[in-house]
Design a protein around this motif. Structure first.
Motif, PDB file in Angstrom:
ATOM      1  N   VAL A 555      -2.358  -4.129  -1.685  1.00 30.27           N
ATOM      2  CA  VAL A 555      -1.279  -3.523  -1.405  1.00 30.27           C
ATOM      3  C   VAL A 555      -0.108  -4.296  -1.047  1.00 30.27           C
ATOM      4  N   ALA A 556       1.106  -3.850  -1.751  1.00 30.26           N
ATOM      5  CA  ALA A 556       2.088  -4.588  -1.476  1.00 30.26           C
ATOM      6  C   ALA A 556       3.203  -3.490  -0.768  1.00 30.26           C
ATOM      7  N   LEU A 557       3.893  -4.192   0.304  1.00 27.23           N
ATOM      8  CA  LEU A 557       4.928  -3.297   1.014  1.00 27.23           C
ATOM      9  C   LEU A 557       6.104  -3.876   1.099  1.00 27.23           C
ATOM     10  N   THR A 558       7.363  -2.883   0.919  1.00 21.22           N
ATOM     11  CA  THR A 558       8.603  -3.859   1.080  1.00 21.22           C
ATOM     12  C   THR A 558       9.174  -2.779   2.199  1.00 21.22           C
ATOM     13  N   THR A 559      10.004  -3.611   3.270  1.00 25.10           N
ATOM     14  CA  THR A 559      10.850  -2.869   3.953  1.00 25.10           C
ATOM     15  C   THR A 559      11.980  -3.333   4.617  1.00 25.10           C
ATOM     16  N   GLY A 560      13.045  -2.737   5.183  1.00 22.63           N
ATOM     17  CA  GLY A 560      14.253  -3.263   5.540  1.00 22.63           C
ATOM     18  C   GLY A 560      14.545  -2.937   7.084  1.00 22.63           C
ATOM     19  N   GLY A 561      14.831  -4.211   7.564  1.00 21.92           N
ATOM     20  CA  GLY A 561      15.332  -4.011   9.077  1.00 21.92           C
ATOM     21  C   GLY A 561      16.288  -3.144   9.441  1.00 21.92           C
ATOM     22  N   LYS A 562      17.079  -2.805   8.352  1.00 19.38           N
ATOM     23  CA  LYS A 562      18.262  -1.878   8.728  1.00 19.38           C
ATOM     24  C   LYS A 562      18.042  -0.654   8.143  1.00 19.38           C
ATOM     25  N   ASP A 563      16.642  -0.076   7.861  1.00 16.87           N
ATOM     26  CA  ASP A 563      16.487   1.104   7.271  1.00 16.87           C
ATOM     27  C   ASP A 563      16.413   2.115   8.338  1.00 16.87           C
ATOM     28  N   THR A 564      17.254   3.177   8.395  1.00 12.52           N
ATOM     29  CA  THR A 564      17.395   4.405   9.318  1.00 12.52           C
ATOM     30  C   THR A 564      16.958   5.474   8.434  1.00 12.52           C
ATOM     31  N   VAL A 565      16.706   5.519   7.117  1.00 16.53           N
ATOM     32  CA  VAL A 565      16.244   6.680   6.469  1.00 16.53           C
ATOM     33  C   VAL A 565      14.566   6.741   6.632  1.00 16.53           C
ATOM     34  N   VAL A 566      14.161   5.604   6.504  1.00 14.93           N
ATOM     35  CA  VAL A 566      12.748   5.531   6.538  1.00 14.93           C
ATOM     36  C   VAL A 566      12.467   4.258   7.258  1.00 14.93           C
ATOM     37  N   PRO A 567      12.586   4.246   8.685  1.00 10.48           N
ATOM     38  CA  PRO A 567      12.404   3.105   9.590  1.00 10.48           C
ATOM     39  C   PRO A 567      11.005   2.456   9.120  1.00 10.48           C
ATOM     40  N   PRO A 568      11.037   1.020   9.112  1.00 12.63           N
ATOM     41  CA  PRO A 568       9.835   0.242   8.981  1.00 12.63           C
ATOM     42  C   PRO A 568       8.745   0.156  10.034  1.00 12.63           C
ATOM     43  N   ALA A 569       8.791   0.670  11.222  1.00 14.24           N
ATOM     44  CA  ALA A 569       8.075   0.057  12.095  1.00 14.24           C
ATOM     45  C   ALA A 569       6.434   0.436  11.670  1.00 14.24           C
ATOM     46  N   SER A 570       6.175   1.732  11.154  1.00 10.15           N
ATOM     47  CA  SER A 570       4.815   2.122  11.075  1.00 10.15           C
ATOM     48  C   SER A 570       4.356   1.335   9.776  1.00 10.15           C
ATOM     49  N   THR A 571       5.096   1.156   8.906  1.00  9.22           N
ATOM     50  CA  THR A 571       4.418   0.079   7.703  1.00  9.22           C
ATOM     51  C   THR A 571       4.426  -1.271   8.173  1.00  9.22           C
ATOM     52  N   LEU A 572       5.097  -1.645   8.872  1.00 13.85           N
ATOM     53  CA  LEU A 572       4.850  -3.238   9.363  1.00 13.85           C
ATOM     54  C   LEU A 572       3.433  -3.063  10.277  1.00 13.85           C
ATOM     55  N   ARG A 573       3.239  -2.068  11.137  1.00 16.80           N
ATOM     56  CA  ARG A 573       1.694  -1.868  11.718  1.00 16.80           C
ATOM     57  C   ARG A 573       0.839  -1.545  10.864  1.00 16.80           C
ATOM     58  N   LEU A 574       0.923  -0.905   9.679  1.00 20.75           N
ATOM     59  CA  LEU A 574       0.024  -0.658   8.736  1.00 20.75           C
ATOM     60  C   LEU A 574      -0.330  -2.292   8.063  1.00 20.75           C
ATOM     61  N   ALA A 575       0.633  -2.927   7.610  1.00 20.96           N
ATOM     62  CA  ALA A 575       0.437  -4.267   7.208  1.00 20.96           C
ATOM     63  C   ALA A 575      -0.597  -5.150   7.703  1.00 20.96           C
ATOM     64  N   LYS A 576      -0.456  -5.017   9.344  1.00 21.46           N
ATOM     65  CA  LYS A 576      -1.315  -5.911   9.941  1.00 21.46           C
ATOM     66  C   LYS A 576      -2.786  -5.554  10.050  1.00 21.46           C
ATOM     67  N   LYS A 577      -3.116  -4.116   9.252  1.00 21.14           N
ATOM     68  CA  LYS A 577      -4.337  -3.798   9.363  1.00 21.14           C
ATOM     69  C   LYS A 577      -5.005  -3.889   8.123  1.00 21.14           C
ATOM     70  N   LEU A 578      -4.306  -4.470   7.054  1.00 24.01           N
ATOM     71  CA  LEU A 578      -5.045  -4.230   5.582  1.00 24.01           C
ATOM     72  C   LEU A 578      -5.513  -5.733   5.275  1.00 24.01           C
ATOM     73  N   PRO A 579      -6.515  -5.313   4.435  1.00 20.97           N
ATOM     74  CA  PRO A 579      -7.032  -7.019   4.169  1.00 20.97           C
ATOM     75  C   PRO A 579      -6.527  -7.685   3.019  1.00 20.97           C
ATOM     76  N   ARG A 580      -5.905  -6.938   2.015  1.00 19.96           N
ATOM     77  CA  ARG A 580      -4.994  -7.761   0.987  1.00 19.96           C
ATOM     78  C   ARG A 580      -3.760  -7.195   1.038  1.00 19.96           C
ATOM     79  N   VAL A 581      -2.950  -7.816   1.615  1.00 17.48           N
ATOM     80  CA  VAL A 581      -1.815  -7.435   1.612  1.00 17.48           C
ATOM     81  C   VAL A 581      -0.720  -8.302   1.416  1.00 17.48           C
ATOM     82  N   LEU A 582       0.552  -7.771   0.820  1.00 15.50           N
ATOM     83  CA  LEU A 582       1.711  -8.709   0.882  1.00 15.50           C
ATOM     84  C   LEU A 582       2.898  -7.826   1.468  1.00 15.50           C
ATOM     85  N   SER A 583       3.585  -8.284   2.472  1.00 14.72           N
ATOM     86  CA  SER A 583       4.458  -7.411   3.337  1.00 14.72           C
ATOM     87  C   SER A 583       5.832  -8.213   3.047  1.00 14.72           C
TER      88      SER A 583
END
Length: 619
Positions: A555-583
């Motif tokens: 799983v590869a995930l991209t997020t933006g710190g200034k994203d107010t449309v889809v805030p990144p917090a939940s995706t950053l939490r998900l990244a910490k739970k995944l075994p093979r991830v690029l965040s």
């Protein structure tokens, strides 16, 4: 003393106020009113016919009287205020709302002969050749709302300055409708030029901006560009011209940028390039032109990018590059073609084009001696199917590598569009996310699928999920498919995670760009999501963060710190739970992912999936 100063101030103000000089009430002729006018004054002309030549003065407006209501050809006030004579403009002068005619000799018999023979017997004359136009422009001024017709030369001739030529109608002139020459840098916009002896609008050794004009039924091109001209030509409609919609020629220093024009139903080419010219042609629509959509000949070199070319029937190709000529043909969408979609007798680099089904039997016909490279071209199919869930008609777009064998085992990437868009976003859009996914798919020879998945606001609800299962089954039935990857941006990135968590057995990897991973917490687009999901329980079911154990694939995930449309917090939490991830988190970025990050993310997914598939090395 104060009283005398006030009187003096009043006198100065009164004498400097702009005046309206009226014809024929105050002045019998238009020219006599112009002679009496000062800079800032307006000469207002009542309807009627005036047989005189005009020479304007700097800063003076000459305007017909009446409202700006539309008549048969132009404004009504222009149609009924007729000047049988020529006009010579002056610096910062304005000519507004006249019919200009009767200058020089209009030859109906000669006009008709060359119309019938499509200009094949016309001599090659520079539009800058000597002659008397209807309106002569050599400085900064404004020519607007006029009707110029049956002139023995060019209707409006521009030989200098940066004037604005707008909203005029020019027809049946024995030169061009509007001619820009001798280094002029005019703004030529929103004019209609038709049935002129040469081009509707012509450029000779000049660099005007030509935009939003209608040029049709002219004997030569709708817009003609020659003799070291480098105009910006954009947003024009060129149709039913006897030769090309846009014709470009004469010399390596003729380098126009021609973009976002529509050229349709022209008797020869949509855009013709010849005699060594070097244009850039991009994002134009070229529709049902009789011969080629784009033709390159006579030692010309053209950049042909991101155009849409189509024709119903016919034998000629859509693009032809002839001997001693060359072209970069890239990222175009091509529908139709006769013997082939593209014919090359010269040189060409042909890459990342989409050939829309049904296609000619041969996509590219290369003649002996031609120098051609081809890469990353795709067949495009806009596929329709009937939903097994509810019987509705649904669609997806499929891109298949054009150079792959029909029996080859292929891999698939499904790209899911964002909120408010549809299946065409990842096919046509040039933003970084869309172009990045397309480029990676083309590089690796993947089949690229872009579905509506219930179109603009689905957020991978139950109906969209059912459609996705049906699409995957259909694609596997028609192709020999090994693995399926899924990707998307925003709503599409969220939906990619949701579908992978719901059906991990079908998905080999996920590339989610700016997603949310928790629909229970996410407050955005509430009405759309509630309508798609149907119940609060679906929010929990479709929250990837709450089912992270199912996302065992790369799983590869991209997020933006200034994203107010889809805030990144939940995706950053998900990244910490995944075994093979690029965040890839960019703290200073809002709701977008760059091209480079998109490519990096998708490449990670493919490479990590390959690494997992490869056999372990022996110690």
């Amino acid at each position: 003393m104060i009283t005398r100063l006030l009187l003096l101030t009043f006198a100065i103000t009164t004498t400097s106020r702009a005046a309206d000089l009226r014809v024929p009430v105050g002045f019998k002729t238009v020219q006599s009113a112009i002679h009496a006018a000062k800079a800032g004054d307006s000469v207002l002309v009542q309807s009627g016919t005036y047989r005189e030549n005009l020479t304007l003065k700097p800063g003076v407006m000459v305007k017909s009287v009446g409202a700006d209501e539309k008549g048969k050809l132009g404004l009504t006030r222009a149609e009924v205020t007729i000047l049988e004579g020529s006009v010579e403009m002056a610096d910062k002068a304005v000519l507004d709302g006249f019919t200009i005619t009767g200058v020089g000799i209009y030859d109906e018999k000669l006009w008709q002969h060359h119309f019938d023979t499509q200009g094949n017997e016309q001599p090659h004359e520079h539009i800058g050749a000597d002659g008397k136009p209807g309106i002569a422009v050599a400085t900064n001024c404004t020519v607007t709302n006029n009707i110029v017709h049956h002139i023995g030369y060019t209707g409006i001739a521009i030989t200098g300055g940066s004037p604005r030529i707008a909203n005029n109608v020019c027809f049946r002139n024995m030169g061009g409708g509007i001619g820009s020459m001798k280094g002029s840098k005019a703004l030529i916009e929103k004019n209609e030029c038709f049935e002129n002896f040469y081009a509707g609008i012509g450029c000779d050794g000049s660099s005007p901006t030509i935009k939003d004009n209608n040029c049709h039924d002219n004997i030569r091109a709708g817009i003609g560009i020659s003799e070291e001209s480098s105009p910006n030509v954009t947003g024009n409609r060129c149709f039913n011209n006897r030769r090309a919609g846009i014709g470009i020629r004469t010399g390596a220093e003729t380098r126009p940028v021609v973009e976002r024009n529509e050229c349709r139903d022209n008797a020869m080419a949509g855009i013709g390039v010849e005699e060594g010219a070097r244009p850039t042609l991009r994002k134009n629509k070229l529709i049902n032109n009789k011969l080629v959509a784009i033709g390159v000949s006579g030692g010309a070199r053209a950049v042909i990018r991101e155009n849409e070319l189509s024709r119903e029937g016919g034998v000629p190709p859509m693009i032809a590059v002839l001997e001693d000529s060359s072209a970069e043909i890239r990222e175009n969408t091509i529908r139709g073609g006769g013997v082939a979609a593209i014919v090359i007798k010269g040189g060409a680099k042909i890459t990342q084009n989409h050939f829309v089904a049904p296609t000619p039997k041969k996509l590219v016909l290369v003649f002996k001696g031609a120098a051609v490279t081809e890469s990353e071209n795709m067949f495009l199919k806009d596929a329709a199917f009937t939903s097994n869930l509810d019987g509705t008609g649904q669609r997806y777009v499929e891109l298949v590598p054009s150079d792959a064998a029909l029996t080859a085992v292929r891999e698939v990437v499904i790209a899911l569009h964002g909120h408010g868009s549809d299946r065409w976003q990842f096919i046509k859009d040039m933003r970084g996310e869309c172009r990045g996914l397309r480029d990676v798919a083309a590089k690796h020879g993947l089949i690229f699928i872009s579905p509506d998945y219930r179109a603009k606001t689905s957020w991978m609800g139950p109906a969209a999920e059912a459609d996705m299962l049906q699409i995957i089954a259909e694609v596997k039935k028609r192709h020999r498919v090994n693995r399926v990857f899924i990707a998307g941006g925003s709503m599409g990135g969220t939906s990619a995670l949701i579908f992978a968590a719901l059906h991990p057995e079908l998905i080999a990897g996920v590339c989610a760009l700016n997603p949310t991973a928790n629909l229970v917490d996410y407050a955005g687009f509430k009405d759309a999501i509630d309508t798609s999901y149907g119940s609060a329980d679906e929010r929990h079911k479709r929250s990837p963060e709450l089912h992270a154990d199912r996302l065992t694939m790369p799983v590869a995930l991209t997020t933006g710190g200034k994203d107010t449309v889809v805030p990144p917090a939940s995706t950053l939490r998900l990244a910490k739970k995944l075994p093979r991830v690029l965040s890839l988190h960019r703290e200073d970025v809002a709701h977008s992912t760059s091209y480079d990050d998109t490519v990096k993310a998708m490449e990670f997914v493919l490479q990590t999936a390959d690494d997992a598939k490869a056999p372990a090395k022996q110690p």
